[in-house]
Design a protein around this motif. Structure first.
Motif, mmCIF file in Angstrom:
data_model
loop_
_atom_site.group_PDB
_atom_site.id
_atom_site.type_symbol
_atom_site.label_atom_id
_atom_site.label_comp_id
_atom_site.label_asym_id
_atom_site.label_seq_id
_atom_site.Cartn_x
_atom_site.Cartn_y
_atom_site.Cartn_z
ATOM 1 N N ASP A 1 0.983 11.193 2.472
ATOM 2 C CA ASP A 1 -0.579 10.769 2.857
ATOM 3 C C ASP A 1 -0.982 12.607 1.934
ATOM 4 O O ASP A 1 -2.242 11.964 1.848
ATOM 5 C CB ASP A 1 -0.390 10.111 2.991
ATOM 6 N N ASN A 2 -0.463 13.247 3.203
ATOM 7 C CA ASN A 2 -1.192 14.572 3.011
ATOM 8 C C ASN A 2 -1.733 15.442 1.328
ATOM 9 O O ASN A 2 -2.559 16.276 1.501
ATOM 10 C CB ASN A 2 -0.671 15.130 3.877
ATOM 11 N N SER B 1 -0.170 10.616 8.028
ATOM 12 C CA SER B 1 -1.728 10.721 8.206
ATOM 13 C C SER B 1 -2.199 9.725 10.321
ATOM 14 O O SER B 1 -2.930 9.676 11.290
ATOM 15 C CB SER B 1 -2.770 10.972 7.696
ATOM 16 N N ARG C 1 2.017 7.655 -7.840
ATOM 17 C CA ARG C 1 2.754 5.945 -7.471
ATOM 18 C C ARG C 1 3.249 5.376 -9.081
ATOM 19 O O ARG C 1 4.581 5.012 -9.245
ATOM 20 C CB ARG C 1 1.949 5.100 -6.479
ATOM 21 N N THR D 1 -8.058 9.665 -5.486
ATOM 22 C CA THR D 1 -7.376 8.033 -5.647
ATOM 23 C C THR D 1 -7.153 8.904 -6.929
ATOM 24 O O THR D 1 -5.832 8.125 -6.847
ATOM 25 C CB THR D 1 -8.734 7.268 -5.474
ATOM 26 N N ILE E 1 4.535 5.907 -0.770
ATOM 27 C CA ILE E 1 4.004 6.984 -0.182
ATOM 28 C C ILE E 1 3.916 6.908 2.079
ATOM 29 O O ILE E 1 4.434 5.933 2.349
ATOM 30 C CB ILE E 1 2.294 6.193 1.163
ATOM 31 N N ILE F 1 -1.308 12.961 -1.090
ATOM 32 C CA ILE F 1 -2.562 12.974 -1.969
ATOM 33 C C ILE F 1 -3.957 11.998 -1.771
ATOM 34 O O ILE F 1 -4.119 10.947 -1.332
ATOM 35 C CB ILE F 1 -1.550 11.492 -2.123
ATOM 36 N N LYS F 2 -5.361 13.221 -1.526
ATOM 37 C CA LYS F 2 -6.844 13.170 -0.625
ATOM 38 C C LYS F 2 -7.223 12.597 -1.530
ATOM 39 O O LYS F 2 -9.004 12.120 -1.782
ATOM 40 C CB LYS F 2 -7.005 13.781 -0.020
ATOM 41 N N THR G 1 -3.057 9.900 -6.586
ATOM 42 C CA THR G 1 -1.875 8.785 -5.227
ATOM 43 C C THR G 1 -1.758 7.444 -7.035
ATOM 44 O O THR G 1 -0.365 7.739 -6.619
ATOM 45 C CB THR G 1 -3.223 7.763 -4.633
ATOM 46 N N LYS H 1 3.294 7.936 5.758
ATOM 47 C CA LYS H 1 2.042 8.037 6.110
ATOM 48 C C LYS H 1 2.136 8.711 7.650
ATOM 49 O O LYS H 1 1.696 8.439 8.322
ATOM 50 C CB LYS H 1 1.587 6.221 6.727
ATOM 51 N N ASP I 1 1.136 -1.090 0.077
ATOM 52 C CA ASP I 1 0.257 0.520 -0.039
ATOM 53 C C ASP I 1 1.031 1.303 -0.278
ATOM 54 O O ASP I 1 0.003 2.410 -0.070
ATOM 55 C CB ASP I 1 -1.104 0.079 1.049
ATOM 56 N N ILE I 2 2.551 1.380 0.043
ATOM 57 C CA ILE I 2 2.757 2.476 0.065
ATOM 58 C C ILE I 2 3.451 2.336 -1.577
ATOM 59 O O ILE I 2 4.488 3.215 -1.283
ATOM 60 C CB ILE I 2 4.000 2.312 1.545
#
Length: 382
Positions: free
Chosen positions: A139-140, A162, A152, A145, A158, A142-143, A148, A160, A9-10
């Motif tokens: 990640d602040n 947050s 990527r 989709t 990413i 890439i709110k 993101t 994280k 996920d990152i």
């Protein structure tokens, strides 16, 4: 070797995911709307369905031949060169020839622009025929989709920021540290990460020791005989401080306004506005300097490493006439700088005056300071 599921996920996307992600992107209504509002701000209010259809059709044509991350980055390189040609007065690089081509490095850079800092560093690598690097992004930013997906696809991973609560934050940092080590030593991909969270809006480049501690987390958690201590880990990472300097910052007014406003609260998509302005705005000259890797000193703690990065970034930072002229406008002592001021042309003085005239009085002091502070710090160590 495939990337462990731990990083799914990152991590950046891989070649076998490109087609699926591009198919999703060219049909994403939020992306189509964002492009329509950016390119056709007036007509997007009244002709949205038609514009979205035309933009989607155009995007499908542009991505039809993109099969790999490398294919995509070749297109990005073309856009970057166009950006250099239209928004700068020149792009220069120093220090890169002193870095071995067959090594992977952990590039730690000062942070002035959200997208352009790693963009210019990647352009420098690309122009030198080197492999581009992977980019750490919070990640602040890439709110959405589609944002993101775009990041990527362009070799971003990413961070994280947050994460809520101490346990979740520590888990995120441990995973990030493990991924950095995996990328550098297993996949042989260099990495860029900012020296601290957020841009240096005041022009003062200071490394956060917490970033250095995060680098060590992965080795610190190892219990096997091969685990390295802090000093050994720092040498193995081959940290390269990177300095980027803009003669004019397209986001300078936004930064000055933020610094001048008490209890400042960002608007929902203000970071996206800064990204767009950073790409399209005038930058004057831009210089990137790559320092030598931090491999010759036995560093004992994170604070010592952070200060070494600060020193290297400051020494490699290219000072332009805009920096010296702002320094003079703030009434600083010019002793010892006479020869430098003698080389500043009338055209350069006029250009600085034009930029300064656009700044409201309430924001002028922090605007001048963000240009002057690198000179202040340089004179302190000279």
């Amino acid at each position: 070797m495939k990337t462990p599921e731990l990083f799914a996920d990152i991590r950046p996307y891989q070649d076998n995911e490109v087609a699926e992600v591009l198919t999703r992107l060219v049909e994403d209504p939020e992306l189509l709307e964002a492009i329509a509002r950016f390119r056709f701000p007036y007509f997007s209010q009244y002709m949205a369905p038609i514009l979205h259809g035309l933009i989607g059709w155009r995007l499908k044509k542009k991505v039809a031949n993109i099969q790999t991350i490398h294919d995509l980055q070749l297109q990005v390189a073309g856009y970057m060169q166009h950006m250099v040609n239209t928004t700068t007065d020149g792009f220069s690089v120093s220090g890169l020839d002193d870095l071995a081509q067959d090594q992977t490095y952990l590039f730690v850079g000062n942070h002035r622009d959200i997208a352009m800092d790693p963009g210019f560093i990647n352009l420098a690598l690309h122009q030198a025929g080197r492999e581009t690097l992977r980019i750490a992004i919070g990640d602040n930013l890439i709110k959405k989709t589609y944002v993101t997906d775009l990041m990527r696809l362009n070799k971003s991973f990413i961070v994280k920021r947050s994460a809520k609560g101490v346990r979740e934050l520590m888990q995120a940092m441990n995973t990030l540290s493990a991924y950095i080590h995996y990328s550098l030593f297993e996949e042989k991909h260099s990495i860029w990460i900012a020296q601290r969270e957020g841009r240096a809006k005041d022009g003062v480049d200071i490394t956060d020791p917490a970033i250095i501690k995060m680098f060590f987390m992965h080795e610190k958690r190892r219990k096997d005989e091969g685990a390295l201590n802090f000093t050994q880990t720092i040498k193995k990472l081959k940290i390269v401080p990177v300095s980027i300097a803009y003669e004019y910052d397209p986001c300078a007014l936004l930064k000055a306004r933020e610094l001048s406003t008490q209890d400042y609260a960002k608007a929902e998509f203000e970071d996206m506005q800064s990204i767009a302005l950073g790409i399209t705005g005038y930058k004057g000259r831009v210089h990137v300097h790559f320092s030598q890797p931090l491999t010759t000193t036995d560093y004992q703690d994170a604070e010592q490493v952070a200060r070494a990065i600060d020193q290297a970034i400051l020494q490699g930072y290219q000072l332009f006439p805009s920096h010296y002229l702002a320094y003079a406008d703030l009434g600083e002592d010019l002793q010892g700088l006479e020869s430098i001021f003698a080389q500043i042309t009338e055209a350069q003085k006029a250009r600085f005056a034009e930029h300064k005239a656009q700044i409201p009085e309430a924001y002028l002091s922090p605007w001048l300071a963000m240009y002057a502070n690198p000179v202040r710090r340089a004179t302190q160590i000279s």
